[in-house]
Design a protein around this motif. Structure first.
Motif, mmCIF file in Angstrom:
data_model
loop_
_atom_site.group_PDB
_atom_site.id
_atom_site.type_symbol
_atom_site.label_atom_id
_atom_site.label_comp_id
_atom_site.label_asym_id
_atom_site.label_seq_id
_atom_site.Cartn_x
_atom_site.Cartn_y
_atom_site.Cartn_z
ATOM 1 N N THR A 176 0.838 -1.198 0.000
ATOM 2 C CA THR A 176 0.000 0.000 0.000
ATOM 3 C C THR A 176 0.872 1.246 0.000
ATOM 4 O O THR A 176 2.103 1.166 0.013
ATOM 5 N N SER A 177 0.239 2.393 -0.029
ATOM 6 C CA SER A 177 0.916 3.676 0.129
ATOM 7 C C SER A 177 0.110 4.490 1.145
ATOM 8 O O SER A 177 -1.002 4.097 1.515
ATOM 9 N N SER A 208 6.537 5.754 2.038
ATOM 10 C CA SER A 208 6.075 6.121 3.371
ATOM 11 C C SER A 208 6.518 7.523 3.788
ATOM 12 O O SER A 208 5.760 8.274 4.406
ATOM 13 N N SER A 209 7.756 7.874 3.453
ATOM 14 C CA SER A 209 8.277 9.178 3.861
ATOM 15 C C SER A 209 9.494 9.521 3.005
ATOM 16 O O SER A 209 10.016 8.661 2.271
ATOM 17 N N PHE A 210 9.921 10.766 3.109
ATOM 18 C CA PHE A 210 11.103 11.225 2.374
ATOM 19 C C PHE A 210 12.021 11.978 3.329
ATOM 20 O O PHE A 210 11.582 12.911 4.015
ATOM 21 N N LYS A 211 13.274 11.562 3.368
ATOM 22 C CA LYS A 211 14.252 12.230 4.218
ATOM 23 C C LYS A 211 15.075 13.197 3.380
ATOM 24 O O LYS A 211 15.750 12.785 2.427
ATOM 25 N N HIS A 219 9.916 14.059 5.757
ATOM 26 C CA HIS A 219 8.648 14.615 5.277
ATOM 27 C C HIS A 219 7.725 13.479 4.838
ATOM 28 O O HIS A 219 8.169 12.514 4.205
ATOM 29 N N ARG A 220 6.445 13.601 5.141
ATOM 30 C CA ARG A 220 5.445 12.623 4.694
ATOM 31 C C ARG A 220 4.665 13.258 3.544
ATOM 32 O O ARG A 220 3.632 13.901 3.751
ATOM 33 N N LEU A 221 5.189 13.057 2.343
ATOM 34 C CA LEU A 221 4.664 13.743 1.166
ATOM 35 C C LEU A 221 3.240 13.316 0.815
ATOM 36 O O LEU A 221 2.485 14.085 0.226
#
Length: 277
Positions: A176-177, A208-211, A219-221
């Motif tokens: 999932t996303s 899930s997130s971007f560092k 960040h949770r885009l």
């Protein structure tokens, strides 16, 4: 023996119908194949990274010393050969079709390994596609495989139903996303598995997130994660989160997925190694 007319009053055979047992639709594997465990990788909708998770799990388990294989059941959108950097075509013998091997020895079968042109569209109706998936199980000579991962098309249509009924699936991993809409659709896939008595082994949330590489902030885009609440609702104990990482996309494009360490999937790999001994 005369053909069964499904009228038990005039028949003495002790068949499944007389015993009240459900008819089995399981299809026998190729006589030269030996497959210990079959794991379906599913998603409620497309574009969430199901093929990525399939490829990563096969690579991780192969790296741990298990013999793995990927059956690409996403017949109209096959991407497995690309992620593994496979360009050669599958060959066959009188005994069946031979899978293609990746650089590290993962066995692969996909419709793109049979087409002359990788960009040729597969414009087939559902029953033909479902029949192709069964042929990949029956006609391909899979060797001594510990874990076969079946990359299924999104949704709950013909192919997932065919796989659940025709292959001895030990369990599924749902991909999932973070979007809430996707979470709702994921529950449909989980419920379908329940209807088919197939256990859900884990849920993997991709993107899930971007560092940020500059400031290190996460960040949770695509919004907050919903994987834990879905897992708790359905009693699923294993979850994993894959971040947005340009390096992953680059390795997929270059066909170097096997060089990705994928430590995020360690909980899932540990579970597979322990639970399905």
């Amino acid at each position: 023996m005369s053909e069964c007319d499904h009228n038990c009053e005039h028949c003495s055979a002790n068949c499944a119908s007389r015993q009240g047992e459900p008819e089995s639709f399981l299809v026998p594997e190729n006589e030269f194949s030996h497959i210990k465990h079959v794991i379906g990788v599913v998603s409620g909708k497309g574009g969430v990274g199901k093929s990525l998770v399939t490829s990563l799990l096969a690579s991780v388990m192969q790296r741990r010393g298990f013999k793995t294989a990927v059956l690409d059941a996403d017949v109209t959108g096959p991407s497995i050969p690309k992620t593994f950097g496979i360009t050669e075509k599958a060959e066959g013998s009188s005994a069946g079709i031979l899978p293609v091997y990746s650089k590290t020895g993962v066995e692969l079968m996909s419709v793109n390994l049979l087409l002359e042109d990788d960009t040729e569209p597969v414009v087939w109706r559902g029953p033909v596609i479902a029949g192709t998936v069964k042929q990949f199980w029956e006609d391909v000579i899979w060797n001594d495989v510990d874990y076969m991962f079946v990359d299924m098309p999104p949704g709950t249509g013909d192919v997932p139903l065919t796989v659940f009924q025709s292959l001895p699936v030990d369990g599924i991993i749902v991909v999932t996303s973070p979007q809430e809409l996707v979470g709702m659709i994921v529950e449909k896939a989980v419920k379908m598995a329940g209807m088919m008595d197939i256990p859900v082994l884990a849920i993997v949330e991709n993107m899930s997130s971007f560092k940020c590489p500059d400031c290190g902030k996460v960040h949770r885009l695509f919004g907050d994660s919903h994987v834990e609440e879905i897992a708790k609702k359905y009693g699923i104990s294993i979850t994993a989160n894959i971040p947005i990482d340009p390096e992953i996309a680059e390795k997929c494009d270059k066909g170097e997925i096997e060089s990705c360490e994928a430590e995020w999937l360690s909980p899932v790999a540990d579970m597979l190694a322990e639970k399905l001994k």
